[in-house]
Scaffold this active site. Structure first.
Site, PDB file in Angstrom:
ATOM      1  N   GLU A   1      31.362  30.296  44.059  1.00 16.97           N
ATOM      2  CA  GLU A   1      32.627  30.407  43.327  1.00 16.97           C
ATOM      3  C   GLU A   1      32.467  29.647  42.005  1.00 16.97           C
ATOM      4  O   GLU A   1      32.106  28.473  42.020  1.00 16.97           O
ATOM      5  CB  GLU A   1      33.769  29.791  44.176  1.00 16.97           C
ATOM      6  CG  GLU A   1      35.080  29.572  43.438  1.00 16.97           C
ATOM      7  CD  GLU A   1      35.643  30.847  42.826  1.00 16.97           C
ATOM      8  OE1 GLU A   1      35.835  31.840  43.545  1.00 16.97           O
ATOM      9  OE2 GLU A   1      35.884  30.841  41.602  1.00 16.97           O
TER      10      GLU A   1
ATOM     11  N   ASP B   1      27.745  31.485  39.588  1.00 18.65           N
ATOM     12  CA  ASP B   1      27.598  32.915  39.805  1.00 18.65           C
ATOM     13  C   ASP B   1      26.828  33.202  41.104  1.00 18.65           C
ATOM     14  O   ASP B   1      25.721  32.687  41.298  1.00 18.65           O
ATOM     15  CB  ASP B   1      26.827  33.475  38.598  1.00 18.65           C
ATOM     16  CG  ASP B   1      26.665  34.971  38.633  1.00 18.65           C
ATOM     17  OD1 ASP B   1      27.121  35.615  39.593  1.00 18.65           O
ATOM     18  OD2 ASP B   1      26.077  35.502  37.673  1.00 18.65           O
TER      19      ASP B   1
ATOM     20  N   ASP C   1      36.995  40.433  41.963  1.00 14.41           N
ATOM     21  CA  ASP C   1      37.926  40.787  40.879  1.00 14.41           C
ATOM     22  C   ASP C   1      37.780  42.282  40.589  1.00 14.41           C
ATOM     23  O   ASP C   1      36.672  42.765  40.378  1.00 14.41           O
ATOM     24  CB  ASP C   1      37.598  39.969  39.625  1.00 14.41           C
ATOM     25  CG  ASP C   1      37.858  38.489  39.845  1.00 14.41           C
ATOM     26  OD1 ASP C   1      38.862  38.156  40.491  1.00 14.41           O
ATOM     27  OD2 ASP C   1      37.057  37.665  39.367  1.00 14.41           O
TER      28      ASP C   1
ATOM     29  N   ASP D   1      41.573  45.427  48.601  1.00 23.06           N
ATOM     30  CA  ASP D   1      42.867  46.100  48.777  1.00 23.06           C
ATOM     31  C   ASP D   1      43.149  46.950  47.546  1.00 23.06           C
ATOM     32  O   ASP D   1      44.266  47.424  47.374  1.00 23.06           O
ATOM     33  CB  ASP D   1      44.000  45.073  48.964  1.00 23.06           C
ATOM     34  CG  ASP D   1      44.272  44.289  47.692  1.00 23.06           C
ATOM     35  OD1 ASP D   1      43.305  44.035  46.934  1.00 23.06           O
ATOM     36  OD2 ASP D   1      45.440  43.939  47.430  1.00 23.06           O
TER      37      ASP D   1
ATOM     38  N   THR E   1      40.414  36.144  54.329  1.00 20.97           N
ATOM     39  CA  THR E   1      40.455  35.233  53.180  1.00 20.97           C
ATOM     40  C   THR E   1      41.902  35.045  52.734  1.00 20.97           C
ATOM     41  O   THR E   1      42.811  35.776  53.135  1.00 20.97           O
ATOM     42  CB  THR E   1      39.642  35.786  51.998  1.00 20.97           C
ATOM     43  OG1 THR E   1      40.305  36.949  51.500  1.00 20.97           O
ATOM     44  CG2 THR E   1      38.222  36.111  52.400  1.00 20.97           C
TER      45      THR E   1
ATOM     46  N   GLU F   1      43.150  38.099  51.009  1.00 25.19           N
ATOM     47  CA  GLU F   1      43.480  39.185  51.940  1.00 25.19           C
ATOM     48  C   GLU F   1      44.845  38.938  52.591  1.00 25.19           C
ATOM     49  O   GLU F   1      45.659  39.866  52.704  1.00 25.19           O
ATOM     50  CB  GLU F   1      42.405  39.296  53.018  1.00 25.19           C
ATOM     51  CG  GLU F   1      42.730  40.405  54.010  1.00 25.19           C
ATOM     52  CD  GLU F   1      41.813  40.419  55.229  1.00 25.19           C
ATOM     53  OE1 GLU F   1      40.684  39.927  55.156  1.00 25.19           O
ATOM     54  OE2 GLU F   1      42.267  40.934  56.256  1.00 25.19           O
TER      55      GLU F   1
HETATM   56  C1  SAM Z   1      40.359  38.043  43.744  1.00 26.44           C
HETATM   57  S1  SAM Z   1      39.553  36.497  43.972  1.00 26.44           S
HETATM   58  C2  SAM Z   1      39.176  36.515  45.697  1.00 26.44           C
HETATM   59  C3  SAM Z   1      38.833  35.147  46.219  1.00 26.44           C
HETATM   60  C4  SAM Z   1      38.386  35.098  47.690  1.00 26.44           C
HETATM   61  N1  SAM Z   1      37.131  35.858  47.863  1.00 26.44           N
HETATM   62  C5  SAM Z   1      39.448  35.620  48.613  1.00 26.44           C
HETATM   63  O1  SAM Z   1      39.270  36.762  49.123  1.00 26.44           O
HETATM   64  O2  SAM Z   1      40.444  34.932  48.840  1.00 26.44           O
HETATM   65  C6  SAM Z   1      37.971  36.807  43.228  1.00 26.44           C
HETATM   66  C7  SAM Z   1      37.114  35.551  43.142  1.00 26.44           C
HETATM   67  O3  SAM Z   1      35.795  35.885  42.742  1.00 26.44           O
HETATM   68  C8  SAM Z   1      35.307  34.840  41.947  1.00 26.44           C
HETATM   69  N2  SAM Z   1      34.164  35.332  41.163  1.00 26.44           N
HETATM   70  C9  SAM Z   1      34.194  36.131  40.073  1.00 26.44           C
HETATM   71  N3  SAM Z   1      32.952  36.364  39.632  1.00 26.44           N
HETATM   72  C10 SAM Z   1      32.098  35.726  40.477  1.00 26.44           C
HETATM   73  C11 SAM Z   1      30.690  35.598  40.554  1.00 26.44           C
HETATM   74  N4  SAM Z   1      29.882  36.176  39.648  1.00 26.44           N
HETATM   75  N5  SAM Z   1      30.155  34.859  41.545  1.00 26.44           N
HETATM   76  C12 SAM Z   1      30.962  34.259  42.466  1.00 26.44           C
HETATM   77  N6  SAM Z   1      32.310  34.357  42.448  1.00 26.44           N
HETATM   78  C13 SAM Z   1      32.872  35.073  41.473  1.00 26.44           C
HETATM   79  C14 SAM Z   1      36.506  34.463  41.107  1.00 26.44           C
HETATM   80  O4  SAM Z   1      36.381  33.178  40.543  1.00 26.44           O
HETATM   81  C15 SAM Z   1      37.640  34.532  42.136  1.00 26.44           C
HETATM   82  O5  SAM Z   1      37.828  33.305  42.784  1.00 26.44           O
END
Ligand code: SAM
Length: 165
Positions: free
Chosen positions: A11, A38, A60, A96, A134, A137
């Site tokens: 994260e 990343d 995302d 979703d 999560t 979710e």
């Molecule tokens: C919509 S949130 C979902 C968070 C979590 N997976 C959940 O389901 O509750 C998307 C997450 O992906 C993370 N993210 C975006 N690009 C990423 C990357 N390249 N590597 C790891 N995490 C990443 C964002 O910081 C964000 O916290």
């Protein structure tokens, strides 16, 4: 959950990492490592064929077509995931977001390194065992959204080496 597995969570944002550390401490989980950054940079450093599972949970969505290249579900990352999974390992993807789902189906369907494990709709409409819910979710469900759970088994096929990573 799965105490004989090691987990690596990734994260890039500090708040997310701090929240996860709190859960790890409160639940006394000894088998989790976190990378603040990343996920792809971690995957690149893992030996090929080393992973049993890769989870991509609610990435995302980047819903605008002009941002599609930013989606994690793209050729380069998917080839990387294929290389790092052992044959028979699983790539688990949850969303979703209908635009992202359609996109993911286009990227994954017919991919030589993956076999979609769904045989009937309930296979992707209900959360499979061992798949953690999560925070995102749970919120999506509270808002009445459908959530899709996609499971892909790594075949024995050698994945392409991608140049766009
Ligand atoms: C919509 S949130 C979902 C968070 C979590 N997976 C959940 O389901 O509750 C998307 C997450 O992906 C993370 N993210 C975006 N690009 C990423 C990357 N390249 N590597 C790891 N995490 C990443 C964002 O910081 C964000 O916290």
């Amino acid at each position: 959950m799965l105490p004989d597995h090691g987990f690596i969570g990734c994260e890039p944002f500090l708040n997310g990492v701090v929240g996860a550390l709190g859960h790890i401490r409160d639940k006394g989980l000894p088998n989790i490592r976190l990378h603040m950054g990343d996920a792809l940079s971690v995957l690149k450093r893992i030996p090929d064929g080393a992973l049993s599972f890769v989870y991509l949970l609610h990435p995302d969505p980047w819903p605008k077509a002009r941002h599609a290249k930013r989606r994690m579900m793209n050729k380069g990352p998917v080839e990387l995931i294929a290389r790092k999974l052992k044959p028979g390992g699983e790539f688990r993807f949850g969303t979703d977001h209908p635009v992202y789902l359609r996109w993911a189906l286009m990227v994954m369907n017919g991919h030589p390194a993956f076999e979609w494990l769904a045989k009937e709709p309930r296979d992707f409409l209900a959360r499979p065992g061992g798949w953690p819910e999560t925070r995102y979710e749970a919120k999506a469900r509270r808002q009445g959204h459908e959530v899709w759970y996609m499971r892909y088994r790594r075949t024995d096929t050698k994945p392409e080496m991608s140049s766009d990573l």
